[in-house]
Design an enzyme around this catalytic site. Structure first.
Site, mmCIF file in Angstrom:
data_model
loop_
_atom_site.group_PDB
_atom_site.id
_atom_site.type_symbol
_atom_site.label_atom_id
_atom_site.label_comp_id
_atom_site.label_asym_id
_atom_site.label_seq_id
_atom_site.Cartn_x
_atom_site.Cartn_y
_atom_site.Cartn_z
ATOM 1 N N GLY A 1 -2.366 5.112 3.906
ATOM 2 C CA GLY A 1 -2.978 4.255 2.895
ATOM 3 C C GLY A 1 -4.494 4.315 2.933
ATOM 4 N N ASP A 2 -5.096 3.814 1.852
ATOM 5 C CA ASP A 2 -6.561 3.712 1.732
ATOM 6 C C ASP A 2 -7.264 5.063 1.785
ATOM 7 O OD1 ASP A 2 -6.238 0.938 1.654
ATOM 8 O OD2 ASP A 2 -6.231 0.831 3.833
ATOM 9 N N LYS B 1 -7.042 6.787 -3.302
ATOM 10 C CA LYS B 1 -6.186 7.071 -4.465
ATOM 11 C C LYS B 1 -6.809 6.518 -5.744
ATOM 12 C CE LYS B 1 -2.883 4.851 -2.342
ATOM 13 N NZ LYS B 1 -3.452 4.685 -1.001
ATOM 14 N N GLY B 2 -7.447 5.344 -5.619
ATOM 15 C CA GLY B 2 -8.066 4.722 -6.792
ATOM 16 C C GLY B 2 -9.137 5.612 -7.375
ATOM 17 N N ASN C 1 -0.370 -5.859 -2.552
ATOM 18 C CA ASN C 1 -0.704 -5.444 -1.176
ATOM 19 C C ASN C 1 -1.698 -4.272 -1.208
ATOM 20 O OD1 ASN C 1 1.329 -3.864 -2.325
ATOM 21 N ND2 ASN C 1 2.454 -3.541 -0.438
ATOM 22 N N ALA C 2 -1.735 -3.556 -2.335
ATOM 23 C CA ALA C 2 -2.654 -2.417 -2.480
ATOM 24 C C ALA C 2 -4.079 -2.907 -2.697
ATOM 25 C CB ALA C 2 -2.223 -1.558 -3.660
ATOM 26 N N GLY C 3 -5.027 -2.062 -2.355
ATOM 27 C CA GLY C 3 -6.432 -2.331 -2.668
ATOM 28 C C GLY C 3 -7.072 -0.998 -2.989
ATOM 29 N N HIS C 4 -7.347 -0.772 -4.268
ATOM 30 C CA HIS C 4 -7.922 0.509 -4.690
ATOM 31 C C HIS C 4 -9.339 0.254 -5.182
ATOM 32 C CE1 HIS C 4 -3.672 2.397 -5.467
ATOM 33 N NE2 HIS C 4 -3.785 1.841 -4.288
HETATM 34 P P1 GDP Z 1 -6.974 3.567 -1.927
HETATM 35 O O1 GDP Z 1 -6.244 2.332 -1.529
HETATM 36 O O2 GDP Z 1 -6.232 4.813 -1.551
HETATM 37 O O3 GDP Z 1 -7.367 3.586 -3.382
HETATM 38 O O4 GDP Z 1 -8.323 3.596 -1.078
HETATM 39 P P2 GDP Z 1 -9.303 2.337 -0.817
HETATM 40 O O5 GDP Z 1 -10.067 2.060 -2.060
HETATM 41 O O6 GDP Z 1 -8.576 1.222 -0.173
HETATM 42 O O7 GDP Z 1 -10.250 2.939 0.325
HETATM 43 C C1 GDP Z 1 -11.007 4.076 0.104
HETATM 44 C C2 GDP Z 1 -12.482 3.722 0.292
HETATM 45 O O8 GDP Z 1 -13.226 4.907 0.434
HETATM 46 C C3 GDP Z 1 -13.106 2.985 -0.883
HETATM 47 O O9 GDP Z 1 -14.059 2.086 -0.400
HETATM 48 C C4 GDP Z 1 -13.760 4.101 -1.693
HETATM 49 O O10 GDP Z 1 -14.878 3.647 -2.450
HETATM 50 C C5 GDP Z 1 -14.211 5.006 -0.593
HETATM 51 N N1 GDP Z 1 -14.261 6.435 -0.918
HETATM 52 C C6 GDP Z 1 -13.409 7.185 -1.664
HETATM 53 N N2 GDP Z 1 -13.736 8.491 -1.631
HETATM 54 C C7 GDP Z 1 -14.839 8.565 -0.832
HETATM 55 C C8 GDP Z 1 -15.633 9.664 -0.364
HETATM 56 O O11 GDP Z 1 -15.399 10.831 -0.656
HETATM 57 N N3 GDP Z 1 -16.678 9.351 0.487
HETATM 58 C C9 GDP Z 1 -16.960 8.069 0.872
HETATM 59 N N4 GDP Z 1 -17.972 7.842 1.696
HETATM 60 N N5 GDP Z 1 -16.214 7.031 0.450
HETATM 61 C C10 GDP Z 1 -15.171 7.284 -0.372
HETATM 62 P P1 IMO Z 2 -3.271 0.987 -0.548
HETATM 63 O O1 IMO Z 2 -2.527 1.165 -1.858
HETATM 64 C C1 IMO Z 2 -3.008 0.360 3.753
HETATM 65 C C2 IMO Z 2 0.396 -2.024 5.207
HETATM 66 C C3 IMO Z 2 0.129 -3.388 5.806
HETATM 67 C C4 IMO Z 2 1.251 -3.465 6.821
HETATM 68 C C5 IMO Z 2 2.408 -2.782 6.099
HETATM 69 C C6 IMO Z 2 3.383 -3.744 5.419
HETATM 70 O O2 IMO Z 2 -4.562 0.291 -0.697
HETATM 71 O O3 IMO Z 2 -3.338 2.263 0.205
HETATM 72 P P2 IMO Z 2 3.231 -5.268 3.240
HETATM 73 O O4 IMO Z 2 2.329 -6.408 2.896
HETATM 74 O O5 IMO Z 2 3.172 -4.123 2.268
HETATM 75 O O6 IMO Z 2 4.635 -5.686 3.513
HETATM 76 O O7 IMO Z 2 2.673 -4.696 4.653
HETATM 77 O O8 IMO Z 2 1.812 -1.937 5.117
HETATM 78 N N1 IMO Z 2 -0.134 -1.831 3.837
HETATM 79 C C7 IMO Z 2 -1.196 -1.054 3.552
HETATM 80 N N2 IMO Z 2 -2.050 -0.367 4.370
HETATM 81 N N3 IMO Z 2 -3.156 0.436 2.415
HETATM 82 C C8 IMO Z 2 -2.305 -0.233 1.583
HETATM 83 O O9 IMO Z 2 -2.334 -0.087 0.252
HETATM 84 C C9 IMO Z 2 -1.299 -1.049 2.155
HETATM 85 N N4 IMO Z 2 -0.325 -1.833 1.639
HETATM 86 C C10 IMO Z 2 0.382 -2.291 2.679
HETATM 87 O O10 IMO Z 2 -1.142 -3.457 6.423
HETATM 88 O O11 IMO Z 2 0.950 -2.674 7.948
HETATM 89 MG MG MG Z 3 -6.522 0.646 -0.333
#
Ligand code: GDP
Ligand code: IMO
Ligand code: MG
Length: 428
Positions: free
Chosen positions: A12-13, A16-17, A38-41
């Site tokens: 995760g994280d 993708k966003g 639960n997601a954060g993009h």
């Molecule tokens: P997601 O849940 O997969 O959409 O990812 P998140 O948004 O939770 O976490 C990715 C983080 O990395 C965010 O704060 C983005 O702004 C940041 N990000 C994405 N691509 C890059 C990159 O190439 N370089 C840097 N430094 N940050 C990035």
């Molecule tokens: P994005 O879309 C990272 C993790 C939680 C926990 C487990 C189960 O931003 O990548 P839940 O509340 O879904 O039942 O929690 O999954 N988790 C994530 N970790 N990125 C996420 O979403 C997540 N969504 C859930 O931390 O370990």
């Molecule tokens: Mg995220």
């Protein structure tokens, strides 16, 4: 390129966003097919930073219809909070649609999520506490409440009553928690009905029609392969199908309609919550990745666990999802390291293992086998072509490509839209 799935290739994280947002105005539909808030993009557009939870990042693309598919679990309060917050910032949300088959997260499931975690004690999952797991459990248990139920008050009441019969018992006897009143819950849900009505769609019918017309549809996953209910590090997973197959079940589009599956992976790796993580760094190197990479959860603010790139995970993500492309993000975060370890295999009980172990205990015992690649010190955040990258950064990317068995089509060198190197377009 009509149908593109974007999935997380780690825990995760991965970004993708940003990857979804980057596809731009050629995209006609963006579909969230699994998970919930639960997601954060995070998406950065110019000076503006958006943190999306329930809504897919494509909502920020003008003219793009954003669909919440049947595979999503929806907290109605969050739906409208997020929609209104975007509108207040000038984002047009009039093209937001929701499947009438999507399940609703009722208030009692948020309470149960927290209570379950407390009951698990030191075996807790570390959930986001948003009621995700209990709502998917209700779906499988056939006591879930769906969006379409909002439009028949007497059926809704019957379903809430049936669910509360079990839930109140559980809350009172197992958790010594306060119970819920059938009418209060029913009326709370009904209060959203008229605001939901204009957004209702049959996601399967509409998306298939869009594909028939040759429109471009992007399926944006929440979470990632290692958090998938079937293929992740069970039980330390989320409760939905986060993989490319989930795009089909979670939207009503058949597998042969998918043209491209894009896995998003950081140039290192992070995890939030509990569970095995072979390349985790519990030392200064991990702290450095966390600080330089800003690795704090978008949803819960929790510090993310950080570790080196894991090619075992990458190969697994490619296999489970049939990845056609990989987007590597955050290469810039590695700038300044003298050498960069990359996990090429695991050692499990004295044996070298190249593939993801099936057995949970094996995964808990897995120790990373590293290969060390030379680092670079030049600032790469302004690079816009592969050739502009320092030779060692190029070699790092090429080695990841070789180890992961899938072409790397795009490389992130910063959080902003423009801070991306495209090697192969995802839209051809
Ligand atoms: P997601 O849940 O997969 O959409 O990812 P998140 O948004 O939770 O976490 C990715 C983080 O990395 C965010 O704060 C983005 O702004 C940041 N990000 C994405 N691509 C890059 C990159 O190439 N370089 C840097 N430094 N940050 C990035
Ligand atoms: P994005 O879309 C990272 C993790 C939680 C926990 C487990 C189960 O931003 O990548 P839940 O509340 O879904 O039942 O929690 O999954 N988790 C994530 N970790 N990125 C996420 O979403 C997540 N969504 C859930 O931390 O370990
Ligand atoms: Mg995220």
């Amino acid at each position: 390129m009509p149908a593109i799935v974007i999935v997380g290739a780690q825990w995760g994280d991965e970004g993708k966003g940003k990857a979804s947002d980057q596809l731009g105005t050629e995209v006609d539909y963006v579909v969230k097919f699994n998970g919930g808030n639960n997601a954060g993009h995070t998406v950065i557009v110019g000076e503006e930073k958006f943190a999306l939870h329930l809504l897919p990042a494509g909502i920020l693309t003008p003219g793009c219809t954003a669909v919440i598919g049947n595979g999503v679990v929806v907290d109605l309060e969050v739906l409208f909070q997020e929609k209104e917050a975007l509108e207040a910032r000038g984002v047009d949300t009039s093209l937001l649609r929701i499947s009438s088959n999507a399940h609703i997260i009722p208030s009692y499931n948020k309470r149960i999520d927290g209570a379950n975690e407390r009951l698990l004690g030191k075996r807790k999952i570390g959930t986001t506490g948003r009621g995700i797991g209990p709502t998917y459990a209700d779906k499988m248990n056939r006591i879930g409440i769906r969006v379409q139920d909002l439009f028949d008050p007497s059926i809704l009441r019957q379903k809430v009553e049936g669910a509360l019969h079990q839930k109140n018992n559980q809350l009172a006897s197992l958790h010594s928690e306060e119970t819920f009143d059938v009418d209060v819950v029913t009326n709370e849900l009904l209060s959203y009905a008229e605001r939901v009505r204009p957004m209702l769609i049959n996601s399967s019918a509409e998306l298939n029609k869009a594909l028939d017309r040759g429109l471009t549809v992007v399926f944006e996953a929440g979470q990632a392969v290692m958090l998938d209910i079937d293929h992740g590090t069970y039980p330390y997973v989320t409760s939905s199908s986060t993989t490319a197959a989930g795009a089909c079940t979670g939207s009503g589009v058949g597998p042969l309609r998918l043209d491209r599956v894009v896995g998003v992976a950081k140039a290192y790796i992070t995890r939030v919550g509990e569970g095995p993580f072979p390349t985790e760094l519990l030392d200064d190197a991990g702290d450095r990745l966390r600080e330089v990479g800003g690795e704090y959860g978008t949803t819960t603010g929790r510090p993310r666990r950080c570790g080196w790139y894991d090619a075992v995970v990458a190969r697994y993500a490619a296999r489970i999802n049939s990845l056609t492309d990989v987007v590597v993000t955050k290469l810039d975060v590695l700038t300044g390291l003298e050498e960069i370890p990359v996990c090429v295999a695991y050692e499990i009980d004295g044996e070298r293992v190249e593939d993801m172990p099936e057995n949970q205990s094996d995964m808990h015992h897995a120790a990373p086998i590293y290969e060390y690649l030379p680092g670079w010190s030049e600032d790469i955040s302004m690079c816009r072509s592969f050739e502009e990258l320092p030779a060692n950064a190029q070699a790092y990317v090429l080695r990841l490509e070789e180890l992961s068995g899938c072409r790397i089509s795009s490389i992130g060198v910063g959080p902003e839209r423009a801070q991306t190197i495209v090697r192969h377009t995802l839209l051809d």
